[in-house]
Design an enzyme around this catalytic site. Sequence first.
Site, PDB file in Angstrom:
ATOM      1  N   ASN A   5       9.966  12.887   5.658  1.00 43.95           N
ATOM      2  CA  ASN A   5       9.321  10.858   5.654  1.00 43.95           C
ATOM      3  C   ASN A   5       9.826  10.643   4.253  1.00 43.95           C
ATOM      4  O   ASN A   5      10.047  11.154   4.085  1.00 43.95           O
ATOM      5  CB  ASN A   5       8.055  10.745   5.776  1.00 43.95           C
ATOM      6  N   GLN A  45      -6.245   7.015   8.380  1.00 38.25           N
ATOM      7  CA  GLN A  45      -5.938   6.817   7.138  1.00 38.25           C
ATOM      8  C   GLN A  45      -7.365   6.629   5.661  1.00 38.25           C
ATOM      9  O   GLN A  45      -7.525   5.306   6.306  1.00 38.25           O
ATOM     10  CB  GLN A  45      -4.658   7.370   6.638  1.00 38.25           C
ATOM     11  N   LYS A  73      -0.826  12.961   3.133  1.00 34.55           N
ATOM     12  CA  LYS A  73       0.517  12.975   3.061  1.00 34.55           C
ATOM     13  C   LYS A  73       1.171  12.538   1.783  1.00 34.55           C
ATOM     14  O   LYS A  73      -0.451  12.084   1.425  1.00 34.55           O
ATOM     15  CB  LYS A  73       1.026  10.854   3.265  1.00 34.55           C
ATOM     16  N   CYS A 125       0.541   6.579  -1.467  1.00 30.32           N
ATOM     17  CA  CYS A 125       0.747   5.206  -1.362  1.00 30.32           C
ATOM     18  C   CYS A 125       0.427   4.959  -3.468  1.00 30.32           C
ATOM     19  O   CYS A 125       0.337   5.364  -3.873  1.00 30.32           O
ATOM     20  CB  CYS A 125      -0.296   4.511  -1.435  1.00 30.32           C
ATOM     21  N   GLY A 134       8.167   5.743   9.218  1.00 32.50           N
ATOM     22  CA  GLY A 134       7.200   4.147   8.846  1.00 32.50           C
ATOM     23  C   GLY A 134       8.297   2.839   9.225  1.00 32.50           C
ATOM     24  O   GLY A 134       8.395   2.342  10.416  1.00 32.50           O
ATOM     25  N   ARG A 135       9.395   2.222   8.108  1.00 35.72           N
ATOM     26  CA  ARG A 135      10.054   0.806   8.105  1.00 35.72           C
ATOM     27  C   ARG A 135      11.087   0.950   9.155  1.00 35.72           C
ATOM     28  O   ARG A 135      10.868  -0.095   9.974  1.00 35.72           O
ATOM     29  CB  ARG A 135       9.934   0.937   6.644  1.00 35.72           C
ATOM     30  N   GLU A 174      12.795   7.063   4.864  1.00 32.55           N
ATOM     31  CA  GLU A 174      14.033   6.584   4.245  1.00 32.55           C
ATOM     32  C   GLU A 174      15.320   6.864   5.725  1.00 32.55           C
ATOM     33  O   GLU A 174      16.164   7.148   5.612  1.00 32.55           O
ATOM     34  CB  GLU A 174      15.172   6.852   3.634  1.00 32.55           C
ATOM     35  N   MET A 199       1.337   1.935   6.951  1.00 34.70           N
ATOM     36  CA  MET A 199       1.744   0.772   5.572  1.00 34.70           C
ATOM     37  C   MET A 199       1.268   0.175   5.702  1.00 34.70           C
ATOM     38  O   MET A 199       0.876  -0.748   6.113  1.00 34.70           O
ATOM     39  CB  MET A 199       3.346   0.698   6.214  1.00 34.70           C
ATOM     40  N   GLU A 200       0.109  -0.383   4.665  1.00 32.64           N
ATOM     41  CA  GLU A 200      -0.679  -1.085   4.322  1.00 32.64           C
ATOM     42  C   GLU A 200      -0.242  -3.152   5.048  1.00 32.64           C
ATOM     43  O   GLU A 200       0.785  -2.925   4.063  1.00 32.64           O
ATOM     44  CB  GLU A 200      -1.557  -1.367   3.653  1.00 32.64           C
TER      45      GLU A 200
END
Length: 317
Positions: free
Chosen positions: A192, A61, A132, A91, A216-217, A194, A1-2
């Site tokens: 992946n 990545q 991904k 993305c 991720g988040r 939520e 995640m940039e």
Amino acid sequence: MEGLLDFVLRDILTRVGGVEKCVSEFIRITHSLMSEKALLRTVPELAHGARTFAGVPVWPQLLGSDAVCLAENAARLAEMGAPGIDLNFGCPAKVVNRHGGGAALLQDPEVLRAIVAAVRAAVPASIPVTAKMRLGFNDDSLALDCARALEAGGAAEIVVHARTKAQGYRPPAYWDRVADVREAVRVPVVVNGEIWSVEDAQAAVAQSGCHIVMLGRGIVARPALARSVLAAMGTVPGSIAQPGGDWSWKELGPLMHAFWQIATTHLEKKQQAGRVKQWLNLLRRHYPEAQTAFDEMRTLVKPSDVEDWMRTGIPQP
């Protein structure tokens, strides 16, 4: 995640345990072969066996649409010791999609196949190439075709973010649709999107039929999430930190102090305060104390001021 899960947070979060591997922020490839120095800026772990301090492998990545150029850069990364190469077809950023990268490529499965095939041919057979994707661009009508194209190109594993580009990061995530993707290919599929809690992870696994989850988040907001998920499933791997289960705000304190130490050592001064605010912003989703901390330091800019605040604003080790 940039701009979020960079080498600093990769170092810190993998110290908690439960993470099998990390994928770097995407490296944007346009029309040139990047220097080793430039690649190391995004994946400095390549200088240390391509592993975080806790020993977790880090896969670079790549993001782009030029198959030849992506292949050349993948080959360079392989020479630098990358344990695997991941390709970003998910993305949703407008600037990325406008230049034909990320999720925009999901509109043409044949291009996906060609990119993966070029990268697969450019790196040694011992180095896996993974991809991904999202469920689609405007809709999910090509989801299965895209997954099959990635497999045909040589992808050893496919991560599916369970939303389209148009759906962005708005809940819900359509984990049940990932089950259709999983059934359409023979390679492993990772679910992946939520996944903020143990219950979310369990639901994602149940609805998708996948046995691997990518966080991720969710793991930024809840650093012990991977360990908590594995504990709920009855498997907790070793860690240099604490055993499985969620962490209290007090227990998180030493991790945040370590984060600040790494940030002040390796990031530019103008970035340091912002990175603390960025992490606190997500932590307050799970920790009420993070809201108080965020409010206290949101106006701080100078690293010296943040340093003073850290002594009282964050639980001491």
